[in-house]
Design an enzyme around this catalytic site. Structure first.
Site, PDB file in Angstrom:
ATOM      1  N   GLU A 154      -2.130  -5.265  -3.694  1.00 30.00           N
ATOM      2  CA  GLU A 154      -1.126  -4.515  -2.932  1.00 30.00           C
ATOM      3  C   GLU A 154      -0.076  -5.451  -2.345  1.00 30.00           C
ATOM      4  O   GLU A 154       1.115  -5.104  -2.284  1.00 30.00           O
ATOM      5  CB  GLU A 154      -1.801  -3.704  -1.832  1.00 30.00           C
ATOM      6  N   ASP A 189      -6.569  -6.068  -1.728  1.00 33.56           N
ATOM      7  CA  ASP A 189      -5.511  -6.375  -0.764  1.00 33.56           C
ATOM      8  C   ASP A 189      -4.408  -7.218  -1.390  1.00 33.56           C
ATOM      9  O   ASP A 189      -3.212  -6.975  -1.175  1.00 33.56           O
ATOM     10  CB  ASP A 189      -6.096  -7.108   0.441  1.00 33.56           C
ATOM     11  N   ASP A 210       0.833  -1.198   0.000  1.00 34.18           N
ATOM     12  CA  ASP A 210       0.000   0.000   0.000  1.00 34.18           C
ATOM     13  C   ASP A 210       0.871   1.253   0.000  1.00 34.18           C
ATOM     14  O   ASP A 210       0.603   2.216  -0.735  1.00 34.18           O
ATOM     15  CB  ASP A 210      -0.913  -0.030   1.226  1.00 34.18           C
TER      16      ASP A 210
END
Length: 243
Positions: free
Chosen positions: A139, A136, A68
């Site tokens: 990332e 998710d 991230d």
């Protein structure tokens, strides 16, 4: 800037990753489409592709945390390079380009879903098409790339995958409700409150009137063919009058 298109691999779900803890040939081929020809530490890539429901000591959460931040830095640098927009406009575009929804969209574009290790229940519940999980894992893959290969190759990977989104209109126009919420937060005000104050017309052509108020600032109202549209117009009217 050239746009790179990735074709999802056609494979049988559930046979893409070795139960022995090594990458399957299909997943090695998938990584190769991203420019990752020699994965090296296969445990790292397995970790990036593993959801908590799969079991085992490691899942993608730590790598997602890292990825991230890497994604945010790459996109921020890219936008700074491409445009002379003011900080507020840059932040608006950055937020759109690194959002969970955008990460999930990029995950779909490269055919990531079949390579995610999920528990049976999570898979049966549609986890492979969940924006949260896809975003998710996207990332987490970037986090794994950063650990295994360093910043420059990961920067190049992001620029390949995000090329179309960056060259397009993502983040150029902020939704009025989002703009109002950010304005209230930035001015240390309470969050805006929306209230339907009128509904008229037949069901097939109803008109909703919504009032939005911010304590200590004021209120505005607007009408629209749906509650959501009326809220959007009310937020825009508030911003025009008070921001």
């Amino acid at each position: 800037m050239d746009v790179v298109h990735f074709r999802p691999l056609e494979s049988n779900w559930g046979h893409l990753l070795s139960e022995a803890g090594s990458l399957s040939p299909e997943t090695r081929a998938f990584l190769a489409t991203l420019g990752i020809e020699a994965p090296g530490d296969e445990g790292l890539w397995l970790e990036a592709l593993t959801h908590g429901s799969f079991g085992g000591p490691r899942n993608y959460e730590r790598l997602e945390f890292l990825g991230d931040r890497v994604l945010g830095l790459v996109i921020a640098e890219w936008l700074h390079e491409l445009t002379d927009q003011a900080e507020g406009q840059l932040s608006q575009r950055l937020n759109a380009l690194v959002s969970r929804e955008m990460c999930a969209r990029q995950a779909r574009s490269i055919g990531l879903a079949p390579h995610i290790r999920l528990g049976k229940q999570a898979r049966d519940d549609g986890g492979t098409d969940s924006d949260n999980i896809l975003g998710d894992v996207m990332e987490a893959l970037l986090g794994a790339s950063f650990v295994a290969r360093g910043f420059e190759p990961t920067r190049e990977l992001v620029r390949k995958i995000w090329a179309k989104a960056v060259s397009g209109g993502a983040g150029h126009h902020k939704h009025p409700k989002s703009a109002l919420q950010e304005w209230t937060a930035g001015n240390r005000r309470k969050m805006p409150e929306y209230e339907v104050i009128d509904r008229s017309g037949p069901d097939h052509a109803a008109i909703f009137t919504v009032r939005v108020s911010v304590k200590g600032v004021g209120e505005a109202q607007a009408s629209g063919p749906s509650k959501q549209e009326a809220e959007k117009r009310a937020a825009a009217a508030f911003m025009e009058n008070f921001a």
